[in-house]
Write a protein that holds these residues in place. Structure first.
Motif, PDB file in Angstrom:
ATOM      1  N   GLY A 177      29.769 -31.443   4.200  1.00  0.00           N
ATOM      2  CA  GLY A 177      29.485 -32.850   4.437  1.00  0.00           C
ATOM      3  C   GLY A 177      28.062 -33.252   4.092  1.00  0.00           C
ATOM      4  N   ASP A 178      27.186 -32.280   3.767  1.00  0.00           N
ATOM      5  CA  ASP A 178      25.818 -32.613   3.397  1.00  0.00           C
ATOM      6  C   ASP A 178      25.780 -32.991   1.916  1.00  0.00           C
ATOM      7  OD1 ASP A 178      23.153 -33.043   3.701  1.00  0.00           O
ATOM      8  OD2 ASP A 178      22.686 -31.061   4.468  1.00  0.00           O
ATOM      9  N   VAL A 179      24.665 -33.571   1.485  1.00  0.00           N
ATOM     10  CA  VAL A 179      24.518 -34.020   0.109  1.00  0.00           C
ATOM     11  C   VAL A 179      23.201 -33.478  -0.426  1.00  0.00           C
ATOM     12  CG1 VAL A 179      24.291 -36.027  -1.402  1.00  0.00           C
ATOM     13  CG2 VAL A 179      25.829 -36.119   0.563  1.00  0.00           C
ATOM     14  N   ALA A 180      23.251 -32.897  -1.628  1.00  0.00           N
ATOM     15  CA  ALA A 180      22.032 -32.389  -2.242  1.00  0.00           C
ATOM     16  C   ALA A 180      21.178 -33.535  -2.759  1.00  0.00           C
ATOM     17  CB  ALA A 180      22.386 -31.438  -3.385  1.00  0.00           C
ATOM     18  N   GLY A 181      19.871 -33.291  -2.882  1.00  0.00           N
ATOM     19  CA  GLY A 181      18.961 -34.268  -3.461  1.00  0.00           C
ATOM     20  C   GLY A 181      17.962 -34.852  -2.499  1.00  0.00           C
ATOM     21  N   GLY A 182      18.168 -34.638  -1.195  1.00  0.00           N
ATOM     22  CA  GLY A 182      17.259 -35.200  -0.204  1.00  0.00           C
ATOM     23  C   GLY A 182      16.402 -34.134   0.446  1.00  0.00           C
ATOM     24  N   TRP A 183      15.670 -34.556   1.450  1.00  0.00           N
ATOM     25  CA  TRP A 183      14.822 -33.656   2.223  1.00  0.00           C
ATOM     26  C   TRP A 183      15.224 -33.727   3.696  1.00  0.00           C
ATOM     27  CZ3 TRP A 183      13.049 -35.989  -2.142  1.00  0.00           C
ATOM     28  CH2 TRP A 183      12.236 -35.253  -3.009  1.00  0.00           C
TER      29      TRP A 183
END
Length: 404
Positions: A177-183
């Motif tokens: 459920g997480d998304v790559a590209g953030g911090w």
């Protein structure tokens, strides 16, 4: 201290009216037009409140250049509080000799906590909020000129560390459920991609702003962040479409406006004002223009989003408050930041004009006699005057210095 921090799970920007002997918070149902002449006439009051608050913040500085929380033992390392105080003072301070001395001592303290060879490890060991601390340190250096060589080397080190912590190269470690590209928050005690502390729009904005200000945001990282932000902005079929959620896990407690099922029964996080303002600012940090559909959609939904109210002081136990109410000062700084960013692009937004006017009234009325502010609600650490005052000063400064 920051909006991912919740200390108690206890089962939103209102108009604050000053009545004889008491303050009452109300939620506006419709947008209130702002008399621009009246707004301008308050600038001297804002300037006086800003000066008084800045003096209070400067007086809290210790002999070693740090700022120590007197409310939270968990902040005893002084790195996070000092980074917040420093970034605030640098943002609103002119080039006066007295202010330079305060800033120089603060920078020396922060630099003493950084091991250039293991910058992440050294900051992490000293701060409960290592990602925020590094972002704020870099933002301070972006705005304040030290010796050119020292400044450049430190900015390069901090920038490399932030880029390394962006979640684009270790997608296999991201939680479901997480998304790559953030911090995310960043501490090793918060495992990367963990359900407890996933990436969120607040840290992502601060990282993007710091990297962009340092001119250290490569295209691949920018595109990854834009993809991340696309997932955090609600689609048209959801309630609050165009607004931003805090984190992608819909029923996560850090989504402070809660979650709802869509037409198919799938949960989604409900967007709210501060998260949406951080989302807009993050897009702007990626060089998205204010005319872009993503920003225009977000601006359209802002008046309909949940927002915070400043709790009565002394605390009134008979009133009911929400998680968002503990985030009043952070939300105020985020809201006025977006207002100022739009003004710099020549864009007027009636809703944000109204919000800024209301916020100025509230902050002027609720400033304490010695110059500080605080929130009676403890859930987001704004009951610490250092934290509340820093965000209050940012708010006043944003409103006092619009782009010409």
């Amino acid at each position: 201290m920051f909006p991912h921090c919740v200390h108690h799970w206890i089962p939103i920007l209102g108009i604050v009216l000053l009545l004889p002997g008491r303050l009452i918070a109300q939620d506006p149902l419709t947008e209130i037009p702002v008399d621009q002449e009246r707004f301008q006439s308050r600038q001297q009051q804002v300037s006086n409140a800003l000066l008084k608050g800045r003096r209070w913040l400067e007086q809290q500085q210790s002999d070693d250049g740090s700022w120590q929380s007197k409310t939270y033992a968990s902040l005893e390392s002084r790195v996070a509080t000092s980074a917040l105080a420093m970034s605030t003072l640098v943002e609103l301070t002119s080039a006066g000799v007295e202010q330079k001395e305060t800033i120089n001592r603060g920078l020396l303290f922060l630099k003493s906590k950084i091991n250039q060879e293991e910058i992440w490890k050294s900051v992490e060991a000293e701060s409960n909020y290592p990602l925020y601390s590094i972002c704020l340190m870099l933002e301070t250096l972006n705005q304040y000129q030290l010796e050119a060589t020292v400044n450049r080397e430190l900015r390069d080190s901090l920038s490399r560390e932030l880029l390394r912590r962006q979640r684009i190269l270790q997608a296999d470690r991201l939680s479901e459920g997480d998304v790559a590209g953030g911090w995310g928050p960043g501490s090793d005690s918060f495992q990367q991609g963990s359900a407890a502390n996933p990436a969120n729009v607040s840290v992502t904005y601060f990282a993007l702003a710091a990297l962009s200000g340092a001119e250290k945001l490569p295209l691949k990282n920018r595109f990854a962040a834009l993809d991340y932000l696309q997932h955090y902005q609600l689609p048209t079929e959801a309630t609050g479409a165009g607004g931003f959620v805090f984190t992608f896990i819909p029923d996560h407690p850090l989504n402070k406006a809660g979650s709802k099922p869509n037409q198919t029964g799938k949960l989604y996080g409900v967007p709210y004002l501060s998260a949406s303002c951080d989302g807009i600012s993050a897009l702007l940090a990626c060089d998205v223009t204010s005319a872009d559909r993503r920003i225009q959609t977000a601006l359209t939904i802002l008046p309909q989003l949940s927002h915070s109210r400043l709790a009565e002081f002394p605390f009134n136990t008979k009133r009911s408050y929400q998680k968002l109410d503990a985030l009043f000062f952070y939300e105020a700084a985020a809201t006025t930041r977006v207002w100022k960013q739009l003004k710099e692009q020549g864009v007027e937004n009636p809703y944000l004009n109204s919000r800024c006017h209301e916020l100025l009234q509230t902050l002027i009325a609720r400033q304490q006699a010695d110059g500080h502010w605080e929130n009676p609600l403890p859930w987001m650490m704004e009951d610490d005057p250092l934290i509340a005052t820093a965000f209050a000063l940012q708010t006043l400064h944003h409103c006092l210095t619009p782009a010409e």
